[in-house]
Scaffold this active site. Sequence first.
Site, PDB file in Angstrom:
ATOM      1  N   ARG A 157      24.436 -12.511  10.007  1.00 53.70           N
ATOM      2  CA  ARG A 157      23.932 -12.503  11.395  1.00 53.70           C
ATOM      3  C   ARG A 157      24.032 -11.102  11.991  1.00 53.70           C
ATOM      4  NH1 ARG A 157      27.649 -17.420  13.254  1.00 53.70           N
ATOM      5  NH2 ARG A 157      28.278 -17.449  11.072  1.00 53.70           N
ATOM      6  N   HIS A 172      34.659 -20.266  17.252  1.00 57.38           N
ATOM      7  CA  HIS A 172      35.883 -19.998  16.479  1.00 57.38           C
ATOM      8  C   HIS A 172      37.131 -20.429  17.240  1.00 57.38           C
ATOM      9  CE1 HIS A 172      33.579 -16.766  14.022  1.00 57.38           C
ATOM     10  NE2 HIS A 172      33.726 -17.854  13.283  1.00 57.38           N
ATOM     11  N   GLU A 217      42.616 -23.457  10.583  1.00 53.39           N
ATOM     12  CA  GLU A 217      41.875 -24.372  11.459  1.00 53.39           C
ATOM     13  C   GLU A 217      42.167 -25.829  11.114  1.00 53.39           C
ATOM     14  OE1 GLU A 217      38.792 -21.901  10.005  1.00 53.39           O
ATOM     15  OE2 GLU A 217      37.786 -21.834  11.937  1.00 53.39           O
ATOM     16  N   ASN A 276      35.902 -29.511   7.233  1.00 54.31           N
ATOM     17  CA  ASN A 276      35.218 -28.406   7.910  1.00 54.31           C
ATOM     18  C   ASN A 276      34.011 -28.097   7.028  1.00 54.31           C
ATOM     19  OD1 ASN A 276      34.368 -25.923   8.814  1.00 54.31           O
ATOM     20  ND2 ASN A 276      36.405 -24.998   8.819  1.00 54.31           N
ATOM     21  N   ARG A 283      35.754 -30.431  12.066  1.00 54.82           N
ATOM     22  CA  ARG A 283      35.407 -29.285  12.906  1.00 54.82           C
ATOM     23  C   ARG A 283      33.943 -29.468  13.301  1.00 54.82           C
ATOM     24  NH1 ARG A 283      33.852 -23.374  10.797  1.00 54.82           N
ATOM     25  NH2 ARG A 283      33.591 -22.342  12.791  1.00 54.82           N
TER      26      ARG A 283
END
Length: 398
Positions: free
Chosen positions: A240, A180, A378, A8, A92
């Site tokens: 962000r 996500h 993940e 990832n 990912r």
Amino acid sequence: MKVIATLNAGSSSIKFALYELLADGLRFDAGGKIEEIGTAPRLRARDAQGEAILERDWPQGSVLSHEHLLEDLFAWAAKQLGDREIVAIGHRIVHGGSDFYAPRLIDDPLLEALEALVPLAPLHQPHNLAAVRALRALAPNRPQIACFDTAFHHHLPPLATRLPLARTFHDQGLRRYGFHGLSYEYIARRLLDADPQHAGGRVIAAHLGNGASMCAMREGKSVDTTMGFTALDGLMMGTRAGALDPGVVLHLQTQMGMSPNEVETLLYRTSGLLGVSGISSDMRTLHASEAPEAAEAISLFVRQAVRQAAALIPSLGGLDGLVFTAGIGENDAVIRARICEGLSWAGVALDPEANSANAAVISTQESKVRVRVIPTDEEAVIAHHVTDLISSERSTSK
Ligand code: ADP
């Protein structure tokens, strides 16, 4: 013994894991993270018992590229594995666009198509794809498999994918995708374990890390989410802004003379907690600061999170469960408490002691909404997808 590796790769970190492929499933062998790439990279890995097995620091490593670090990581993995063999590598990939959602073997045409999506995820996609290329050079014959962060939202109700723009734009791929997804897929599985009949019912999962979003799930399926066309929408994040009046973007360009590149940098890299505090994008650093700007950034983060959560409730028709995950969601009892307080009108009642202890369930017995903390994984989701894909390919090629 066969092993599945997962990667990832982000802009400043690379997470990785190794899983042994056993007859009855996968067993985590080792994994970890390289952090602070671009400044002073450090690598930490742990084994299945959680024991630290590797610690490396590159204090003067500001010039070390992702490729160089991946080469070091690959050499370490080879040593760690001995005569065990990596049979496939799962990645990912943040954006799959309209066309890609099921996990897929990466070939040249796919790589090219994913490259075209870089402008939609400039913070992540270039690094995801650079890792694929680096691994191709290091292990040319090893199959590499893309697992998409957009996939979990692929079956959103059609209305939840629409932007309120002229139809022609939708037809050209300007729609809400959601992100996500690997994390939400993991949460959905864990909810299914906890509540097999209803998977928690009408649930909002809050992934609060450097990137932050929420997903409205009904019986384990995504029905709405806060991120949209890109990973800029929704909650305020580390760097962000999240949801922002589009008039601001126009003003920055037409009245303040900012170039599209400068606006991109502003929206992705220098806004959010970092921009508002002027101190840091890291929640721990902000908690530790006494500056009023740090407190204001935290308060705005909470306010935006509550507003975004509230806006998801109509898509569910009510709320039965709330799940916190990722760095802030799993560890920060103060932020969880403040978000829950903002949602008390929706029936959220927190148990302060359970919350301070990061317990699995942190709501009171009486709370109408069951609030859970579920550490996300993940990497495990990627490894499962890779296993399913390679075993289905094996059975079809028999
Ligand atoms: P990424 O999106 O890069 O995977 P993480 O999920 O690791 O990010 O989340 C990073 C955020 O989590 C940072 O703001 C960090 O300060 C916060 N965080 C991590 N651990 C803790 C902790 N123990 N307490 C409070 N915040 C934490």
